[in-house]
Scaffold this active site. Structure first.
Site, PDB file in Angstrom:
ATOM      1  CE  LYS A 178       4.978  -3.714   7.281  1.00 27.45           C
ATOM      2  NZ  LYS A 178       3.840  -4.588   7.090  1.00 27.45           N
ATOM      3  CE  LYS A 246       6.511   1.608   1.157  1.00 27.35           C
ATOM      4  NZ  LYS A 246       5.936   1.427   2.467  1.00 27.35           N
TER       5      LYS A 246
HETATM    6  P1  NAD Z   1      -2.523   3.311  -0.591  1.00 27.60           P
HETATM    7  O1  NAD Z   1      -1.657   3.841  -1.666  1.00 27.60           O
HETATM    8  O2  NAD Z   1      -3.677   2.443  -0.936  1.00 27.60           O
HETATM    9  O3  NAD Z   1      -3.092   4.507   0.317  1.00 27.60           O
HETATM   10  C1  NAD Z   1      -2.357   5.673   0.620  1.00 27.60           C
HETATM   11  C2  NAD Z   1      -3.326   6.855   0.664  1.00 27.60           C
HETATM   12  O4  NAD Z   1      -2.605   8.035   1.040  1.00 27.60           O
HETATM   13  C3  NAD Z   1      -3.980   7.153  -0.681  1.00 27.60           C
HETATM   14  O5  NAD Z   1      -5.378   7.224  -0.515  1.00 27.60           O
HETATM   15  C4  NAD Z   1      -3.382   8.499  -1.087  1.00 27.60           C
HETATM   16  O6  NAD Z   1      -4.265   9.299  -1.850  1.00 27.60           O
HETATM   17  C5  NAD Z   1      -3.100   9.115   0.260  1.00 27.60           C
HETATM   18  N1  NAD Z   1      -2.084  10.174   0.249  1.00 27.60           N
HETATM   19  C6  NAD Z   1      -0.900  10.204  -0.428  1.00 27.60           C
HETATM   20  N2  NAD Z   1      -0.214  11.313  -0.130  1.00 27.60           N
HETATM   21  C7  NAD Z   1      -0.971  12.034   0.747  1.00 27.60           C
HETATM   22  C8  NAD Z   1      -0.801  13.256   1.434  1.00 27.60           C
HETATM   23  N3  NAD Z   1       0.302  13.988   1.295  1.00 27.60           N
HETATM   24  N4  NAD Z   1      -1.794  13.670   2.261  1.00 27.60           N
HETATM   25  C9  NAD Z   1      -2.914  12.937   2.427  1.00 27.60           C
HETATM   26  N5  NAD Z   1      -3.128  11.761   1.814  1.00 27.60           N
HETATM   27  C10 NAD Z   1      -2.172  11.300   0.990  1.00 27.60           C
HETATM   28  O7  NAD Z   1      -1.525   2.532   0.401  1.00 27.60           O
HETATM   29  P2  NAD Z   1      -1.899   1.382   1.464  1.00 27.60           P
HETATM   30  O8  NAD Z   1      -1.900   0.056   0.798  1.00 27.60           O
HETATM   31  O9  NAD Z   1      -3.080   1.813   2.266  1.00 27.60           O
HETATM   32  O10 NAD Z   1      -0.570   1.416   2.369  1.00 27.60           O
HETATM   33  C11 NAD Z   1      -0.300   2.497   3.241  1.00 27.60           C
HETATM   34  C12 NAD Z   1       0.951   2.167   4.049  1.00 27.60           C
HETATM   35  O11 NAD Z   1       0.740   0.960   4.795  1.00 27.60           O
HETATM   36  C13 NAD Z   1       2.207   1.931   3.189  1.00 27.60           C
HETATM   37  O12 NAD Z   1       3.327   2.450   3.843  1.00 27.60           O
HETATM   38  C14 NAD Z   1       2.277   0.410   3.093  1.00 27.60           C
HETATM   39  O13 NAD Z   1       3.596  -0.060   2.895  1.00 27.60           O
HETATM   40  C15 NAD Z   1       1.728  -0.006   4.465  1.00 27.60           C
HETATM   41  N6  NAD Z   1       1.079  -1.318   4.497  1.00 27.60           N
HETATM   42  C16 NAD Z   1       0.258  -1.717   3.481  1.00 27.60           C
HETATM   43  C17 NAD Z   1      -0.348  -2.984   3.538  1.00 27.60           C
HETATM   44  C18 NAD Z   1      -1.231  -3.476   2.403  1.00 27.60           C
HETATM   45  O14 NAD Z   1      -1.501  -4.702   2.367  1.00 27.60           O
HETATM   46  N7  NAD Z   1      -1.703  -2.637   1.501  1.00 27.60           N
HETATM   47  C19 NAD Z   1      -0.100  -3.823   4.637  1.00 27.60           C
HETATM   48  C20 NAD Z   1       0.706  -3.362   5.673  1.00 27.60           C
HETATM   49  C21 NAD Z   1       1.299  -2.098   5.609  1.00 27.60           C
END
Ligand code: NAD
Length: 301
Positions: A178, A246
């Site tokens: 990744k 990040k």
């Molecule tokens: P986001 O911030 O939209 O969602 C994260 C969720 O986790 C939030 O709803 C938050 O409230 C929740 N959260 C935080 N701490 C918590 C805890 N301790 N317990 C329970 N819930 C908790 O992030 P995202 O865009 O969905 O991305 C999530 C992961 O996927 C990241 O690591 C990101 O790098 C990766 N990612 C994101 C994308 C993208 O396009 N957004 C694409 C590929 C990978």
């Protein structure tokens, strides 16, 4: 519990943000029972309206699960799921299978893998590529590291969320692949920004420039999908600048620990730092073009 649920298994899904919400919905659509948990109760309520079972705390979501899946922002949040007071080590889930699909540190992954294994819990690091569109359409690319048996047990669940599903190696290998994906994306976005900055300064119509480049060897996913928003000055939607920053930090940490020079990554990382310092952290990655707006003294559209 109905026969269908027994056959399909129960998922404890933790993290219902941009990506996790769509992935959990696809598991529901595929017939799985989903116990949904997020620290934001409004996100849990939303999933409840779509047929999930809302969990009031982490243990509610995980203890009766055949598989626990997390989709959280960064390493500390995933570590909390594992090491926290009501985390997986303290209260092992019924199925003893945990899959983290966030993008986090491969070093932390290997440590969690060893600690979980000592408690009889199998762990896969299975980050994804494809963004919110891929999450919604269940076409994510999923790259999983960890034991093959755990991968085979998780594979049916992966099939509900993605199309390209690959076991890439032992614990941490999913995150490494990744991170390689992310450095290619970041340097590619930078290349698109530079072409648009030069074309704009030279007076070329940027829509025409993009169309021509897409027809030849400079074509890329970034130019195709993010180019229109860059040209229109729309910085708002998509994979956030702070999430890419990040990821680039994780790339740099891994590269330094292995003494691998990554000069291209170093340069684009400093541009992400600049973007973040200018308040672009919650904007989409196309906002990297604003770094070029500032360097060329162009007002953002
Ligand atoms: P986001 O911030 O939209 O969602 C994260 C969720 O986790 C939030 O709803 C938050 O409230 C929740 N959260 C935080 N701490 C918590 C805890 N301790 N317990 C329970 N819930 C908790 O992030 P995202 O865009 O969905 O991305 C999530 C992961 O996927 C990241 O690591 C990101 O790098 C990766 N990612 C994101 C994308 C993208 O396009 N957004 C694409 C590929 C990978």
């Amino acid at each position: 519990m109905t026969e269908k649920n027994v056959r399909k298994g129960t998922v404890g899904f933790v993290g219902l943000g941009t990506m996790g919400r769509e992935m959990a919905l696809n598991l529901l659509k595929a017939g799985y029972t989903v116990h949904a948990y997020d620290v934001r109760m409004e996100a849990v309520d939303d999933l409840l309206r779509h047929g999930a079972i809302g969990a009031e705390n982490l243990a509610d979501a995980t203890t009766d699960a055949d598989i626990v899946i997390s989709m959280l922002p960064d390493t500390p949040q995933v570590e909390e799921i594992v090491y926290g007071e009501d985390g997986l080590l303290a209260l092992p889930p019924r199925g003893c299978l945990f899959v983290d699909m966030s993008t986090i540190s491969p070093v932390a992954v290997r440590r969690m893998h060893a600690d979980l294994r000592a408690k009889g819990i199998a762990f896969l690091d299975a980050p994804v590529s494809g963004g919110p569109v891929g999450a919604k359409s269940a076409t994510l690319s999923i790259m999983a590291g960890g034991d093959k048996d755990a991968f085979l047990a998780a594979e049916p669940y992966f099939r509900a969320m993605g199309t390209t599903i690959t076991h890439v190696g032992e614990a941490g290998a999913g995150q490494t692949v990744k991170l390689c994906n992310q450095l290619v994306c970041a340097i590619n976005i930078q290349a698109v920004c530079e072409a648009l900055a030069l074309g704009r300064a030279s007076g070329v119509a940027l829509d025409t420039l993009r169309t021509v480049l897409l027809g030849g060897s400079a074509a890329s996913w970034m130019l195709d999908k993010l180019g229109p928003a860059m040209i229109a000055g729309d910085a708002s939607a998509g994979f956030r600048i702070d999430l890419m920053l990040k990821d680039l930090r994780l790339v740099q940490e891994q590269a330094l620990s292995l003494s691998v020079p990554l000069p291209g990554t170093a340069l684009v990382t400093s541009q992400y730092v600049e973007a973040s310092a200018h308040g672009e952290g919650t904007n989409g990655n196309q906002a990297l073009f604003r770094v070029y707006d500032r360097m060329t003294n162009q007002a953002a559209a």
